[in-house]
Design an enzyme around this catalytic site. Structure first.
Site, PDB file in Angstrom:
ATOM      1  CB  SER A  18      -0.967  -0.057   1.187  1.00 18.66           C
ATOM      2  OG  SER A  18      -1.994   0.890   1.061  1.00 18.66           O
TER       3      SER A  18
ATOM      4  CG  ASP B  90      -6.226  -3.158  -3.683  1.00 24.37           C
ATOM      5  OD1 ASP B  90      -7.122  -2.724  -2.931  1.00 24.37           O
ATOM      6  OD2 ASP B  90      -5.133  -2.600  -3.822  1.00 24.37           O
TER       7      ASP B  90
ATOM      8  CG  HIS C 202      -4.905  -3.202  -0.012  1.00 23.61           C
ATOM      9  ND1 HIS C 202      -4.449  -2.404  -1.041  1.00 23.61           N
ATOM     10  CD2 HIS C 202      -4.335  -2.713   1.120  1.00 23.61           C
ATOM     11  CE1 HIS C 202      -3.643  -1.470  -0.547  1.00 23.61           C
ATOM     12  NE2 HIS C 202      -3.551  -1.645   0.747  1.00 23.61           N
TER      13      HIS C 202
END
Length: 482
Positions: free
Chosen positions: A201, A399, A456
């Site tokens: 991320s 994601d 994710h």
């Protein structure tokens, strides 16, 4: 302040064989202090207090929490120095060959999100199966192969507490390097191991900057202009990373229209959003990306692109931005680990002094005020790849928030000797023991991997594929099918 951080752990290492005692006038100046053992809530803590600085390290050995494999050591606690800065770490020895296994560290993103997310939901020694209230051993833990260090940074994130001096990715890097220096001083047996940085991320910012900073520090140590321990960095892995907003804000538009799960917008909406990107978001980002890009210009770019692109697109349908297959009201994976870490019994056992906060606002707001989100770390990533570090750019394909369209575009744009060949190379099937897990391509020391059926947090959804890719990258190899 940073020199104090290094000193306290060096002191602890040099005095670690001594019984609890004062180290007085006959000791070298840097050794003067006190090493002691205390019991809190029935739990033994090791503490070293440095006379000159007042700095301390306070940790618990083998808490019995999470990693319950017989004979596998773990350490959890705080490194504290200066004006109330207490950074949390949790270290797990490798389950196999710990005396020779490499060392890797894990960082979650945010900015301001705890690495306990990765530890308990993704790749740590334990996990919560189907939302269970207590953890069980994770057979796909990254410490199956490597000694693993999880760090809550910046201060105020997770279990870390106190005064937070960090306002950006660049200002975060020295504190992480200092913590590693401290770790090596306390655990010198890991000093010369191959070392990897794995993150996700906002790790698309963290990973390149931390790697680049470590290499710069290594160069200074080699030249004799800095005293410290060389970090033998060999690998960088970033899944579903936020690398470059110019590439990735456009990817929001394209992925929302053309992903392989469910289109979120129509063709006309796609055209409209692309026009908005070109007319408002992109010009603002270009103002931020100039050499003189100010904090205010970058903060404006961040707000502009969120208000015109990311925010509206995230509301066009009922979906979880971290997994397009899930509804927004049902976050996935389950968050049961949070209640577990907030229990007084667990906090006492591991030596935590602050109530766990998964993604608190305060650290994030400091990054937002400096416009850090809108800054590109793409050039830094390219420099890291150019240096020869084995690099894996990977993404779960369900994601939305850091989607694989943007990840692949970023990987293709990395500037290094193999760039042309990498761009033109077709992807191949990536298999784990013969089972399809995604598609990949590799040229030289750069690999790209799209993981099928993963949101994710890739290791949560596809743990076997994640562990295989992790091991191959830590082995300084291009990823490959098995």
């Amino acid at each position: 302040m940073r020199s104090q951080f290094l000193c306290v752990l060096a002191c602890l290492t040099l005095s670690s064989a001594l019984p609890a005692q004062e180290l007085g006038r006959d000791a070298a100046p840097e050794l003067r202090g006190k090493r002691s053992f205390v019991k809190r809530d029935g739990v033994d803590h090791t503490i070293f207090e440095h006379e000159a600085t007042g700095a301390t390290i306070d940790f618990v050995t083998n808490s019995g929490i999470c990693e319950t494999t017989p004979g596998v050591n773990q350490y959890s606690g705080y490194l504290s120095v200066g004006s109330n800065e207490n950074m949390w770490f949790w270290f797990f020895e490798a389950r196999n060959n710990p005396t020779t296994a490499p060392l890797a560290t894990w960082f979650n993103g945010g900015p301001g999100c705890s690495s306990m997310i990765g530890l308990f939901q993704e790749n740590g020694p334990c996990h919560f199966v189907n939302g269970a209230s207590t953890p069980s051993l994770n057979p796909y833990s990254f410490n199956e192969y490597a000694n693993m260090l999880y760090i809550d940074q910046p201060i105020g994130t997770g279990f870390s507490y106190g005064t937070d001096p960090v306002t950006s990715t660049v200002t975060a890097a020295p504190y992480v390097w200092n913590l590693l220096q401290a770790f090596f001083a306390q655990f010198p047996q890991y000093e010369n191991r191959d070392f990897g940085i794995f993150t996700e991320s906002y790790g698309g910012h963290y990973g390149p900057e931390f790697a680049s900073y470590f290499e710069a520090q290594n160069a200074a140590i080699a030249k004799g202009t800095l005293t410290g321990q060389n970090v033998s960095l060999v690998a960088l892995g970033i899944n579903n990373g936020w690398y470059d907003p110019i590439i990735q804000y456009k990817a929001y538009v394209d992925f929302s229209y053309n992903n392989t799960y469910t289109p979120l917008i129509s063709a006309s909406q796609h055209t409209s959003y692309l026009n908005t990107y070109t007319q408002s978001c992109l010009p603002a980002l270009k103002k931020c990306s100039t050499v003189t890009g100010s904090n205010s210009a970058c903060e404006t770019a961040d707000n502009t692109c969120y208000n015109d692109i990311e925010g509206p697109l995230s509301q066009v349908a009922d979906f979880d931005v971290y997994d397009i297959r899930e509804p927004s009201a049902d976050p996935y994976p389950p968050e049961t680990y949070v209640s577990y870490l907030q229990s007084s019994a667990v906090m006492s056992a591991i030596g935590a002094k602050s109530t766990y906060a998964e993604c608190p606002d305060a650290p994030y707001e400091k990054f937002a005020a400096s416009g850090d989100d809108a800054r590109s770390f793409f050039a830094t990533l390219s420099t890291v790849v150019q240096s020869g570090i084995t690099t894996l750019i990977w993404a779960g394909d369900a994601d939305w928030i850091c989607n694989w369209f943007g990840g692949l575009a970023a990987a293709n744009a990395i500037v290094y000797s193999g760039q042309t060949a990498f761009q033109s190379k077709a992807v191949s099937s990536y298999t784990v023991s013969g089972t399809s897990a995604g598609t990949f391509k590799s040229v030289g020391n750069l690999s790209w991997l799209r993981v099928f059926g993963a949101g994710h947090e890739v290791p949560y959804y596809q743990p076997a594929a994640a562990l295989q890719a992790f091991k191959q990258t830590m082995m300084k190899q291009a990823i490959s099918s098995t």
